[in-house]
Design a protein around this motif. Structure first.
Motif, PDB file in Angstrom:
ATOM      1  N   ASP A   1      -1.033  14.476  11.808  1.00  0.00           N
ATOM      2  CA  ASP A   1       0.708  14.268  12.352  1.00  0.00           C
ATOM      3  C   ASP A   1       0.891  13.580  12.918  1.00  0.00           C
ATOM      4  OD1 ASP A   1       0.386  16.903  12.009  1.00  0.00           O
ATOM      5  OD2 ASP A   1       0.322  18.185  13.119  1.00  0.00           O
ATOM      6  N   ALA A   2      -0.233  13.000  13.939  1.00  0.00           N
ATOM      7  CA  ALA A   2       0.490  11.229  13.845  1.00  0.00           C
ATOM      8  C   ALA A   2       0.598  10.455  12.755  1.00  0.00           C
ATOM      9  CB  ALA A   2      -1.010  10.612  14.875  1.00  0.00           C
ATOM     10  N   PHE A   3      -0.839  10.391  12.346  1.00  0.00           N
ATOM     11  CA  PHE A   3      -0.368   9.356  10.887  1.00  0.00           C
ATOM     12  C   PHE A   3       1.027   9.630  10.062  1.00  0.00           C
ATOM     13  CE2 PHE A   3      -5.754   8.797  10.771  1.00  0.00           C
ATOM     14  CZ  PHE A   3      -5.168   8.106  12.263  1.00  0.00           C
ATOM     15  N   ALA A   4       1.239  10.935  10.046  1.00  0.00           N
ATOM     16  CA  ALA A   4       2.046  10.802   9.379  1.00  0.00           C
ATOM     17  C   ALA A   4       3.632   9.941   9.733  1.00  0.00           C
ATOM     18  CB  ALA A   4       2.111  12.366   8.764  1.00  0.00           C
TER      19      ALA A   4
ATOM     20  N   ALA B   1       0.755  -0.987   0.418  1.00  0.00           N
ATOM     21  CA  ALA B   1      -0.188  -0.141   0.021  1.00  0.00           C
ATOM     22  C   ALA B   1       1.310   1.181   0.252  1.00  0.00           C
ATOM     23  CB  ALA B   1      -0.961   0.127   1.419  1.00  0.00           C
ATOM     24  N   PRO B   2       0.915   1.860  -1.234  1.00  0.00           N
ATOM     25  CA  PRO B   2       1.753   2.947  -1.311  1.00  0.00           C
ATOM     26  C   PRO B   2       1.612   4.699   0.127  1.00  0.00           C
ATOM     27  CG  PRO B   2       0.102   3.071  -2.895  1.00  0.00           C
ATOM     28  CD  PRO B   2      -0.345   2.118  -1.972  1.00  0.00           C
ATOM     29  N   ARG B   3       0.126   3.660   0.208  1.00  0.00           N
ATOM     30  CA  ARG B   3       0.229   4.832   2.420  1.00  0.00           C
ATOM     31  C   ARG B   3      -0.566   4.157   3.023  1.00  0.00           C
ATOM     32  NH1 ARG B   3      -4.703   9.187  -0.496  1.00  0.00           N
ATOM     33  NH2 ARG B   3      -5.345   8.246  -1.145  1.00  0.00           N
ATOM     34  N   TRP B   4      -0.866   3.914   4.065  1.00  0.00           N
ATOM     35  CA  TRP B   4      -0.935   3.650   5.652  1.00  0.00           C
ATOM     36  C   TRP B   4      -3.247   4.501   5.772  1.00  0.00           C
ATOM     37  CZ3 TRP B   4       3.261   2.154   7.488  1.00  0.00           C
ATOM     38  CH2 TRP B   4       4.284   1.245   6.920  1.00  0.00           C
TER      39      TRP B   4
ATOM     40  N   TYR C   1       3.232   7.606  11.978  1.00  0.00           N
ATOM     41  CA  TYR C   1       3.295   6.232  11.611  1.00  0.00           C
ATOM     42  C   TYR C   1       3.606   5.475  10.319  1.00  0.00           C
ATOM     43  CZ  TYR C   1       0.164   2.271  10.921  1.00  0.00           C
ATOM     44  OH  TYR C   1      -0.531   1.125  10.605  1.00  0.00           O
ATOM     45  N   GLU C   2       3.568   6.399   9.424  1.00  0.00           N
ATOM     46  CA  GLU C   2       4.227   6.483   7.770  1.00  0.00           C
ATOM     47  C   GLU C   2       5.882   6.298   8.375  1.00  0.00           C
ATOM     48  OE1 GLU C   2       2.390   5.953   4.915  1.00  0.00           O
ATOM     49  OE2 GLU C   2       0.563   6.133   5.481  1.00  0.00           O
ATOM     50  N   LYS C   3       5.483   7.514   8.548  1.00  0.00           N
ATOM     51  CA  LYS C   3       7.750   7.592   8.381  1.00  0.00           C
ATOM     52  C   LYS C   3       7.729   6.805   9.281  1.00  0.00           C
ATOM     53  CE  LYS C   3      10.279  10.975   8.935  1.00  0.00           C
ATOM     54  NZ  LYS C   3      10.887  12.086   9.984  1.00  0.00           N
ATOM     55  N   LEU C   4       7.728   6.298  10.738  1.00  0.00           N
ATOM     56  CA  LEU C   4       8.232   5.430  11.614  1.00  0.00           C
ATOM     57  C   LEU C   4       8.384   3.892  11.530  1.00  0.00           C
ATOM     58  CD1 LEU C   4       7.766   6.647  15.126  1.00  0.00           C
ATOM     59  CD2 LEU C   4       9.212   5.238  14.357  1.00  0.00           C
ATOM     60  N   LEU C   5       7.249   4.017  10.342  1.00  0.00           N
ATOM     61  CA  LEU C   5       7.527   2.385  10.751  1.00  0.00           C
ATOM     62  C   LEU C   5       7.509   1.397   8.918  1.00  0.00           C
ATOM     63  CD1 LEU C   5       6.375  -0.116  12.098  1.00  0.00           C
ATOM     64  CD2 LEU C   5       3.730  -0.156  10.260  1.00  0.00           C
TER      65      LEU C   5
END
Ligand SMILES: Cc1cc2nc3c(=O)[nH]c(=O)nc-3n(C[C@H](O)[C@H](O)[C@H](O)COP(=O)(O)OP(=O)(O)OC[C@H]3O[C@@H](n4cnc5c(N)ncnc54)[C@H](O)[C@@H]3O)c2cc1C
Length: 397
Positions: A322-325, A274-277, A327-331
């Motif tokens: 911001d939280a979602f961003a 998935a390109p984004r979550w 999550y994506e960045k870290l994982l």
């Protein structure tokens, strides 16, 4: 961002783990599960890497340890049951993990740890999502509509909630191998070891011990994508009989148990890309977002890690965007690393000819030999250093 309402779809591993942490951080959580009750099926799964630390923080490590399947490691055998290679538990990154548990037992432990603080609704699913500026209105198949601040899909590789959120954007990528799992009666000669047997024609049979007095078996075979997973069970059983009748070793015993077995399951092994979550007030987690395949031994662990990070970032940021961003960045780098299957997987482990199997077993004997293991431990320094986790988990507590 606390005191908000979150709807999670899917009560397996990712959903209840996310619910546990969201509740701890002050969210009000509802889980909707399509099945009428908690699904307790499935075979041995591993809790590895950062996931072990997370279940420790949840106070569940001892419970998981107690429910251990007791598997001692993996033995590779030939058609005459001669052992070709042995990988004892915890001796390598391969095979049996320290926390090896039946999927159903882990799902139950997570459910028990959340059921008093989380609203569970069984036997229902989301049919429509309408996002507004400050909430998402959710239409259910069987229950009256409700609104939530956030909606998270944790409903597995073939998630339909994910499709409601992202359409066809995420891709399910078949990796070229079918796998079938089933529970069979235990016989006296079954041991506490897992067994791996290669048959000509790119076929593999595994048996594994459990802690319930039965044996878990699986068949896998290389094949083009034939959509077998969509066929009725009776037809799937026929395909397995045709494929494995002449496979040798324990094939006759397992095929004999096929008709009576209550939990036969056949699926094409696939990854979710998935390109984004995340999108607006919706997100995906676990297999629904980044199924890595059972070949990696990381499906459950990745779900636990992803759920912990998603909940942690939601607790840390005022705004869900911001939280979602975060999550994506870290994982994402970690997910990409796990989804990056070693070259030759799954073909190398499924040789086609008798000669190919002999070469494979010789390689297994070499790699598993004690001398080689000791040399590689010495060279990598693993003997002295404790195993390093591959992801640095933030401390949200
Ligand atoms: C019954 C079962 C048996 C399994 N057996 C094995 C196994 O033997 N070996 C292995 O490696 N992995 C197995 N898995 C997969 C394994 O659990 C996952 O790879 C991993 O743990 C990630 O879990 P997850 O919570 O993201 O997704 P999953 O474990 O796939 O769970 C998804 C949950 O969502 C529910 N669901 C699905 N669609 C909807 C919907 N539209 N609305 C609401 N709920 C929905 C499902 O019933 C399920 O409870 C199994 C999964 C299930 C559900």
């Amino acid at each position: 961002m606390t005191n908000r309402t979150v709807l999670i779809s899917g009560a397996s591993i990712a959903g209840p783990t996310l619910a546990f942490w969201l509740h701890r951080f002050g969210f009000k959580v509802t889980i909707i599960e399509r099945a009428d009750e908690l699904r307790l099926g499935g075979q041995n799964i591993d809790v590895r890497d950062g996931a072990q630390k997370i279940v420790r923080l949840m106070g569940l490590e001892d419970k998981i340890m107690e429910a251990n399947t007791g598997e001692l490691g993996v033995r590779f055998v030939d058609a005459h049951d001669r052992i070709k290679g042995v990988f004892p538990k915890g001796d390598s990154g391969f095979g049996t993990a320290e926390l090896e548990i039946l999927r159903g037992d882990l799902a139950k432990i997570l459910y028990d740890a959340t059921k008093d603080n989380v609203e569970y609704i069984f036997g229902d699913q989301i049919t429509s999502l309408n996002e507004h500026e400050d909430q998402v209105t959710v239409i259910f198949k069987n229950n009256p509509q409700r609104s939530f601040d956030l909606v998270i899909a944790a409903d597995g590789i073939r998630s339909t909630t994910r499709t409601l959120m992202f359409g066809e954007e995420p891709v399910i990528k078949y990796i070229g191998v079918y796998c079938s799992y089933l529970t069979i009666p235990r016989i006296e000669s079954d041991t506490k070891w897992a067994y791996w047997y290669n048959a000509p024609g790119s076929r593999v049979i595994n048996t594994r011990p459990d802690n319930e007095g039965t044996t878990r078996a699986s068949f896998s075979f290389l094949s083009p994508d034939n959509g077998y997973e969509k066929l009725p069970l009776a037809q799937q059983k026929e395909i397995l009989k045709q494929k494995f009748t002449d496979a040798g070793w324990q094939a006759p015993r397992i095929l004999a148990a096929l008709e009576e077995s209550k939990d036969v399951y056949l699926d094409g092994i696939s990854q979710v890309k998935a390109p984004r979550w995340t999108k607006g007030r919706c997100a995906i987690v676990g297999d629904a977002a980044y199924c890595p395949t059972p070949m990696t031994g990381m499906g459950a662990s990745l779900s636990i890690i992803g759920a912990y990070i998603l909940a942690g970032e939601l607790s840390r940021h005022k705004d869900h965007i911001d939280a979602f961003a975060a999550y994506e960045k870290l994982l994402r780098p970690y997910v990409e690393d796990i989804q990056n299957l070693p070259p030759g997987v799954p073909w190398v482990a499924h040789p086609k000819t008798k000669l190919g199997i002999t070469i494979f077993n010789t390689a297994i004997a070499f790699v598993s030999s004690k001398m080689i293991r000791n040399i590689s431990k010495l060279l990598s320094g693993k003997e002295k250093k404790p195993k390093k986790e591959k992801i640095k988990l933030p401390n949200y507590t």
